[in-house]
Design a protein around this motif. Structure first.
Motif, short mmCIF file in Angstrom:
data_model
loop_
_atom_site.label_atom_id
_atom_site.label_comp_id
_atom_site.label_asym_id
_atom_site.label_seq_id
_atom_site.Cartn_x
_atom_site.Cartn_y
_atom_site.Cartn_z
N ASP A 132 0.67 -1.16 0.11
CA ASP A 132 -0.23 -0.36 0.19
C ASP A 132 0.76 1.42 0.07
O ASP A 132 -0.15 2.39 0.13
N TYR A 133 2.31 0.83 -0.17
CA TYR A 133 3.17 2.49 -0.32
C TYR A 133 3.87 1.79 -1.04
O TYR A 133 5.14 0.45 -0.45
N PHE A 134 5.01 2.46 -1.86
CA PHE A 134 5.73 2.96 -2.75
C PHE A 134 6.67 3.99 -2.78
O PHE A 134 6.21 4.62 -2.72
N LEU A 135 7.47 3.03 -2.94
CA LEU A 135 9.00 4.78 -2.97
C LEU A 135 9.85 3.93 -3.88
O LEU A 135 10.05 2.85 -4.85
N TRP A 136 10.57 4.68 -4.31
CA TRP A 136 11.77 5.13 -5.08
C TRP A 136 13.32 5.61 -4.65
O TRP A 136 13.03 6.58 -4.07
N TYR A 137 14.00 4.66 -5.43
CA TYR A 137 16.15 4.85 -4.12
C TYR A 137 15.96 5.34 -5.46
O TYR A 137 16.16 4.31 -6.00
N LYS A 138 17.45 6.25 -5.48
CA LYS A 138 18.18 5.69 -6.27
C LYS A 138 19.85 5.42 -5.97
O LYS A 138 19.98 6.09 -4.03
N LYS A 139 20.73 5.10 -5.91
CA LYS A 139 21.86 4.65 -5.76
C LYS A 139 23.01 5.19 -6.33
O LYS A 139 23.09 4.60 -7.75
N TYR A 140 23.87 5.67 -5.78
CA TYR A 140 25.32 5.68 -6.41
C TYR A 140 26.60 4.95 -5.82
O TYR A 140 25.99 4.32 -5.41
N PRO A 141 27.44 4.43 -6.92
CA PRO A 141 28.40 3.59 -6.49
C PRO A 141 28.42 4.21 -5.00
O PRO A 141 29.04 5.23 -4.83
N ALA A 142 29.27 2.73 -3.98
CA ALA A 142 30.05 3.15 -3.33
C ALA A 142 28.87 4.01 -1.75
O ALA A 142 29.73 4.70 -1.23
N GLU A 143 27.55 4.03 -2.31
CA GLU A 143 26.77 4.88 -0.90
C GLU A 143 25.52 4.29 -1.53
O GLU A 143 25.42 3.42 -1.76
N GLY A 144 25.17 4.69 -0.02
CA GLY A 144 23.66 3.53 0.21
C GLY A 144 22.39 4.18 -0.54
O GLY A 144 22.68 5.75 -1.12
N PRO A 145 21.39 4.10 -0.61
CA PRO A 145 19.81 4.17 -1.10
C PRO A 145 20.10 5.51 -0.77
O PRO A 145 19.43 6.01 0.46
N THR A 146 19.13 6.67 -1.74
CA THR A 146 18.50 7.60 -0.98
C THR A 146 17.10 7.69 -2.23
O THR A 146 17.21 7.52 -2.79
N ALA A 193 10.71 -0.03 -4.37
CA ALA A 193 10.54 -0.34 -3.41
C ALA A 193 8.82 -0.04 -3.32
O ALA A 193 8.09 0.23 -3.18
N ALA A 194 8.48 -1.21 -2.18
CA ALA A 194 6.81 -1.05 -1.32
C ALA A 194 7.00 -1.38 -0.06
O ALA A 194 8.06 -2.35 0.66
N THR A 195 6.31 -1.28 0.98
CA THR A 195 6.01 -2.06 2.04
C THR A 195 4.66 -2.26 1.77
O THR A 195 3.63 -2.05 1.14
N SER A 196 3.79 -3.16 3.21
CA SER A 196 2.43 -3.79 3.24
C SER A 196 2.39 -3.39 4.34
O SER A 196 2.40 -2.95 4.82
N MET A 197 0.33 -3.18 4.04
CA MET A 197 -0.54 -2.63 5.24
C MET A 197 0.44 -3.72 6.49
O MET A 197 -0.07 -3.28 8.31
N ASP A 198 0.55 -5.22 6.91
CA ASP A 198 1.27 -6.08 8.09
C ASP A 198 2.36 -5.04 8.00
O ASP A 198 2.41 -5.93 9.40
N SER A 199 3.56 -5.33 6.97
CA SER A 199 4.43 -4.87 7.54
C SER A 199 4.67 -3.54 7.23
O SER A 199 5.85 -3.67 6.08
N SER A 200 4.11 -2.40 7.42
CA SER A 200 4.85 -1.25 7.21
C SER A 200 6.02 -1.10 6.75
O SER A 200 6.48 0.39 6.20
N TYR A 201 6.73 -1.10 7.92
CA TYR A 201 8.29 -0.91 7.84
C TYR A 201 9.66 -1.65 7.23
O TYR A 201 10.50 -1.47 7.40
N LYS A 202 9.17 -2.90 6.40
CA LYS A 202 9.71 -3.29 5.68
C LYS A 202 9.89 -2.88 4.53
O LYS A 202 8.45 -3.57 3.64
N LEU A 203 11.37 -2.01 4.12
CA LEU A 203 11.09 -2.15 2.10
C LEU A 203 11.15 -3.39 1.48
O LEU A 203 12.40 -4.32 1.52
#
Lengths: 114, 113
Positions: B31-45, B91-101
């Motif tokens: 029920d919730y969707f996200l886009w992350y961007k990642k450069y080399p040697a960095e974490g997703p933003t 990435a997505a999260t679900s209604m029953d585990s909204s913290y888990k991407l």
């Protein structure tokens, strides 16, 4: 302010050894997450902390993996008897409360098991 | 079983043109969707997100579209810039585990000058 930091940035170890990976979350963030990213894949969820307790550790692959967050801030991911298949980038993230909000990722620790 | 799929491992576009990155999902509990961007040697933003009650969310050059009936979302970048060259994760999260991407495998975008 400071973002999520992870140490070491790189770790090379031999099969069978024990490793610890550290994560310093953003100050004030109660939620902390560990993910693992293998080559060519997206990050995979390992464990979620709310404060000091592990609210969901369902992503830990087996009992060689363990994580702690004793004071509700810094977290350590511990891997016993490492195997070559454990080689990956281990990412830590934190967020303010833990529900449907932006997770801020650290740069990761690249683990190589020889 | 991959619940979030990004079927295009790479995409190359000319600077100034539109970049369209696609993502499909299988879990109707998302029920919730996200886009992350990642450069080399960095974490997703984090880039942009959308709730399942909406079909569009816009932030500057970035727009995310959600088609719930098709279980499909897309990220549009207009105009594309060379600095947008990175790996993009849906990435997505679900209604029953909204913290888990739950992440897709990523699409590497190259914006050519």
């Amino acid at each position: 302010g400071a973002g999520v930091s992870q140490t070491p940035s790189n770790k090379v170890t031999e099969k069978g050894k024990y490793v610890e990976l550290r994560c310093d979350p953003i100050s004030g963030h109660t939620a902390l997450y560990w993910y693992r990213q293998s080559l060519g894949q997206g990050p995979e969820f390992l464990i979620y902390f709310q404060g000091t307790g592990a609210a969901d550790d369902s992503g830990l692959p087996n009992d060689r993996f363990f994580a702690v967050r004793p004071e509700g801030s810094v977290s350590t991911l511990k891997i016993q008897r490492t195997e070559r298949g454990d080689s990956a980038v281990y990412l830590c993230a934190s967020s303010l409360t833990g529900t449907k909000e932006t997770q801020y990722f650290g740069p990761g620790t690249r683990l190589l098991v020889l | 079983d991959q619940q979030v799929k990004q079927n295009s491992p790479s995409l190359s576009v000319q600077e100034g043109r539109i970049s369209i990155l696609n993502c499909d999902y299988t879990n109707s509990m998302f029920d919730y969707f996200l886009w992350y961007k990642k450069y080399p040697a960095e974490g997703p933003t984090f880039l942009i997100s959308i709730s399942s009650i909406k079909d569009k969310n816009e932030d500057g050059r970035f727009t995310v579209f959600l088609n719930k009936s098709a279980k499909h979302l897309s990220l549009h970048i207009v105009p594309s810039q060379p600095g947008d060259s990175a790996v993009y994760f849906c990435a997505a999260t679900s209604m029953d585990s909204s913290y888990k991407l739950i992440f897709g495998s990523g699409t590497r975008l190259l914006v050519r000058p």
